[in-house]
Design a protein around this motif. Sequence first.
Motif, PDB file in Angstrom:
ATOM      1  N   ALA A   1       0.859  -1.188   0.000  1.00 42.32           N
ATOM      2  CA  ALA A   1       0.000   0.000   0.000  1.00 42.32           C
ATOM      3  C   ALA A   1       0.896   1.239   0.000  1.00 42.32           C
ATOM      4  O   ALA A   1       1.714   1.424   0.906  1.00 42.32           O
ATOM      5  CB  ALA A   1      -0.918   0.003   1.209  1.00 42.32           C
ATOM      6  N   ILE A   2       0.733   2.076  -1.005  1.00 44.25           N
ATOM      7  CA  ILE A   2       1.660   3.192  -1.242  1.00 44.25           C
ATOM      8  C   ILE A   2       1.027   4.525  -0.869  1.00 44.25           C
ATOM      9  O   ILE A   2      -0.134   4.788  -1.197  1.00 44.25           O
ATOM     10  CB  ILE A   2       2.083   3.208  -2.726  1.00 44.25           C
ATOM     11  N   ASP A   3       1.802   5.371  -0.186  1.00 42.27           N
ATOM     12  CA  ASP A   3       1.443   6.777  -0.006  1.00 42.27           C
ATOM     13  C   ASP A   3       1.919   7.537  -1.246  1.00 42.27           C
ATOM     14  O   ASP A   3       3.132   7.676  -1.453  1.00 42.27           O
ATOM     15  CB  ASP A   3       2.128   7.366   1.236  1.00 42.27           C
ATOM     16  N   PRO A   4       1.013   8.013  -2.091  1.00 42.13           N
ATOM     17  CA  PRO A   4       1.443   8.691  -3.319  1.00 42.13           C
ATOM     18  C   PRO A   4       2.303   9.917  -3.031  1.00 42.13           C
ATOM     19  O   PRO A   4       2.062  10.647  -2.075  1.00 42.13           O
ATOM     20  CB  PRO A   4       0.118   9.086  -3.982  1.00 42.13           C
ATOM     21  N   MET A   5       3.295  10.130  -3.862  1.00 40.54           N
ATOM     22  CA  MET A   5       4.183  11.273  -3.705  1.00 40.54           C
ATOM     23  C   MET A   5       3.421  12.583  -3.950  1.00 40.54           C
ATOM     24  O   MET A   5       2.663  12.702  -4.910  1.00 40.54           O
ATOM     25  CB  MET A   5       5.349  11.151  -4.689  1.00 40.54           C
TER      26      MET A   5
ATOM     27  N   GLU B   1       1.082  13.774  -2.063  1.00 37.24           N
ATOM     28  CA  GLU B   1      -0.221  13.701  -1.426  1.00 37.24           C
ATOM     29  C   GLU B   1      -0.043  13.624   0.086  1.00 37.24           C
ATOM     30  O   GLU B   1       1.052  13.316   0.583  1.00 37.24           O
ATOM     31  CB  GLU B   1      -0.965  12.460  -1.910  1.00 37.24           C
ATOM     32  N   PRO B   2      -1.099  13.879   0.872  1.00 38.65           N
ATOM     33  CA  PRO B   2      -1.010  13.658   2.312  1.00 38.65           C
ATOM     34  C   PRO B   2      -0.568  12.232   2.619  1.00 38.65           C
ATOM     35  O   PRO B   2      -1.018  11.277   1.977  1.00 38.65           O
ATOM     36  CB  PRO B   2      -2.448  13.916   2.796  1.00 38.65           C
ATOM     37  N   GLY B   3       0.321  12.088   3.582  1.00 38.79           N
ATOM     38  CA  GLY B   3       0.846  10.782   3.938  1.00 38.79           C
ATOM     39  C   GLY B   3       2.265  10.902   4.433  1.00 38.79           C
ATOM     40  O   GLY B   3       2.731  11.991   4.758  1.00 38.79           O
ATOM     41  N   ARG B   4       2.966   9.784   4.462  1.00 37.41           N
ATOM     42  CA  ARG B   4       4.340   9.782   4.983  1.00 37.41           C
ATOM     43  C   ARG B   4       5.407   9.746   3.888  1.00 37.41           C
ATOM     44  O   ARG B   4       6.590   9.609   4.201  1.00 37.41           O
ATOM     45  CB  ARG B   4       4.528   8.613   5.960  1.00 37.41           C
ATOM     46  N   SER B   5       5.007   9.873   2.634  1.00 37.88           N
ATOM     47  CA  SER B   5       6.001  10.058   1.582  1.00 37.88           C
ATOM     48  C   SER B   5       6.509  11.493   1.624  1.00 37.88           C
ATOM     49  O   SER B   5       5.747  12.426   1.929  1.00 37.88           O
ATOM     50  CB  SER B   5       5.398   9.752   0.203  1.00 37.88           C
ATOM     51  N   VAL B   6       7.788  11.676   1.321  1.00 43.38           N
ATOM     52  CA  VAL B   6       8.420  13.000   1.411  1.00 43.38           C
ATOM     53  C   VAL B   6       8.969  13.391   0.044  1.00 43.38           C
ATOM     54  O   VAL B   6       9.810  12.683  -0.524  1.00 43.38           O
ATOM     55  CB  VAL B   6       9.559  12.999   2.451  1.00 43.38           C
TER      56      VAL B   6
ATOM     57  N   GLY C   1      11.135  14.937  -2.816  1.00 44.67           N
ATOM     58  CA  GLY C   1      12.564  15.224  -2.886  1.00 44.67           C
ATOM     59  C   GLY C   1      12.872  16.437  -3.739  1.00 44.67           C
ATOM     60  O   GLY C   1      12.029  17.315  -3.949  1.00 44.67           O
ATOM     61  N   GLN C   2      14.079  16.471  -4.264  1.00 42.69           N
ATOM     62  CA  GLN C   2      14.531  17.608  -5.053  1.00 42.69           C
ATOM     63  C   GLN C   2      13.860  17.659  -6.428  1.00 42.69           C
ATOM     64  O   GLN C   2      13.848  18.707  -7.076  1.00 42.69           O
ATOM     65  CB  GLN C   2      16.049  17.550  -5.226  1.00 42.69           C
ATOM     66  N   LYS C   3      13.324  16.525  -6.889  1.00 43.86           N
ATOM     67  CA  LYS C   3      12.708  16.458  -8.205  1.00 43.86           C
ATOM     68  C   LYS C   3      11.210  16.187  -8.057  1.00 43.86           C
ATOM     69  O   LYS C   3      10.782  15.042  -7.981  1.00 43.86           O
ATOM     70  CB  LYS C   3      13.373  15.349  -9.037  1.00 43.86           C
ATOM     71  N   PRO C   4      10.398  17.234  -8.016  1.00 41.74           N
ATOM     72  CA  PRO C   4       8.958  17.017  -7.853  1.00 41.74           C
ATOM     73  C   PRO C   4       8.341  16.393  -9.100  1.00 41.74           C
ATOM     74  O   PRO C   4       8.881  16.496 -10.203  1.00 41.74           O
ATOM     75  CB  PRO C   4       8.416  18.432  -7.623  1.00 41.74           C
ATOM     76  N   ILE C   5       7.207  15.727  -8.898  1.00 47.19           N
ATOM     77  CA  ILE C   5       6.484  15.120 -10.011  1.00 47.19           C
ATOM     78  C   ILE C   5       5.623  16.192 -10.666  1.00 47.19           C
ATOM     79  O   ILE C   5       4.677  16.702 -10.060  1.00 47.19           O
ATOM     80  CB  ILE C   5       5.617  13.946  -9.522  1.00 47.19           C
ATOM     81  N   ARG C   6       5.948  16.527 -11.917  1.00 46.19           N
ATOM     82  CA  ARG C   6       5.235  17.603 -12.608  1.00 46.19           C
ATOM     83  C   ARG C   6       4.505  17.140 -13.860  1.00 46.19           C
ATOM     84  O   ARG C   6       3.656  17.853 -14.374  1.00 46.19           O
ATOM     85  CB  ARG C   6       6.207  18.725 -12.985  1.00 46.19           C
ATOM     86  N   THR C   7       4.867  15.975 -14.377  1.00 47.28           N
ATOM     87  CA  THR C   7       4.260  15.473 -15.611  1.00 47.28           C
ATOM     88  C   THR C   7       3.835  14.020 -15.435  1.00 47.28           C
ATOM     89  O   THR C   7       4.250  13.346 -14.480  1.00 47.28           O
ATOM     90  CB  THR C   7       5.251  15.562 -16.787  1.00 47.28           C
ATOM     91  N   VAL C   8       3.056  13.525 -16.387  1.00 46.35           N
ATOM     92  CA  VAL C   8       2.653  12.118 -16.350  1.00 46.35           C
ATOM     93  C   VAL C   8       3.880  11.220 -16.501  1.00 46.35           C
ATOM     94  O   VAL C   8       3.970  10.163 -15.864  1.00 46.35           O
ATOM     95  CB  VAL C   8       1.613  11.827 -17.451  1.00 46.35           C
ATOM     96  N   ASP C   9       4.833  11.647 -17.309  1.00 44.07           N
ATOM     97  CA  ASP C   9       6.079  10.873 -17.446  1.00 44.07           C
ATOM     98  C   ASP C   9       6.802  10.763 -16.108  1.00 44.07           C
ATOM     99  O   ASP C   9       7.353   9.708 -15.768  1.00 44.07           O
ATOM    100  CB  ASP C   9       6.998  11.516 -18.487  1.00 44.07           C
ATOM    101  N   ASP C  10       6.828  11.863 -15.347  1.00 43.31           N
ATOM    102  CA  ASP C  10       7.424  11.833 -14.005  1.00 43.31           C
ATOM    103  C   ASP C  10       6.677  10.839 -13.122  1.00 43.31           C
ATOM    104  O   ASP C  10       7.292  10.062 -12.363  1.00 43.31           O
ATOM    105  CB  ASP C  10       7.367  13.218 -13.349  1.00 43.31           C
TER     106      ASP C  10
END
Length: 285
Positions: free
Chosen positions: A81-85, A87-92, A94-103
């Motif tokens: 069970a994954i905490d999406p990057m 989103e609220p949760g315990r994932s943190v 990093g330096q490279k945020p998810i900005r595109t569907v490819d990301d």
Amino acid sequence: MSRFSDSTEAEKFFSAYDSVLAKWPLPIDTIDVESDYGTTRVNASGPVDGPPVVLLPGGGATSTVWFANVAALARDNRVFAIDPMGEPGRSVVGQKPIRTVDDLMSWLDDVLGTLEVTRTSVVGHGYGALVALAYALHRPKRVGTLVLLDPPSCFAGMRLAYLLHAVPHLVRPTRERMRSLIRWETQKAPLDADWLDLTERGADFPSAKPVVPRRPKGDRWATLSADVTVVFAGESKVHNSSRAANAVGKVLPNAHAVVLTGCSHHMLPMLPAGELDAVLLSALG
């Protein structure tokens, strides 16, 4: 994020998160997956040598939301069970945020690669279903079974009434707006009080703008090789579930579409857990 992590709001949010996670009836292996996108929290249960099943929650629901389903799912399967990057949760993040569907796809590639998952079943609810569908198209050899729970905008458009209730929270999240949306959409169903508290506190979380994969078009559907089950909430206010179920057959004639009566979008996957578990186990089996 660092400013939030030191705040009273963060302390209360993570305390609420742990309270819901404590409802899981099985031992949990906590896994933190490092990648360029940050640290992804994965809560794993079930036999380590069991067939892998990846769970992607709805927007703001966190990985804890599967507490009513994990006992059935993890009896024979290794559940991740994954905490999406972002989103609220315990994932943190990093330096490279998810900005595109490819990301977004690359991030999931990294997570599953680190978990050494080469072929898996994927179950996604709401926004998680959008991501799951996109990933099954992106990595057809990696996803053997795909289960989509009340997927928005995948097979039919969203109702205007739902958008009018949801957009204010998306634009400016507040606990009151989240509570109002869920209470309206579920007709004040008896949702778990601790999960509802956690979800409302997610409004305090410094979430990123979600990257929303677009609905597949034309021949793109034909490239989907996974065994697909689509579960619609009969009372969903997100869309007309009967019409959406009919639309599934037009683009995925081999898919299995199910309409669960007596439940709405935000009641899933917690309610009705028994009926949903039966559908999930049939699809995964």
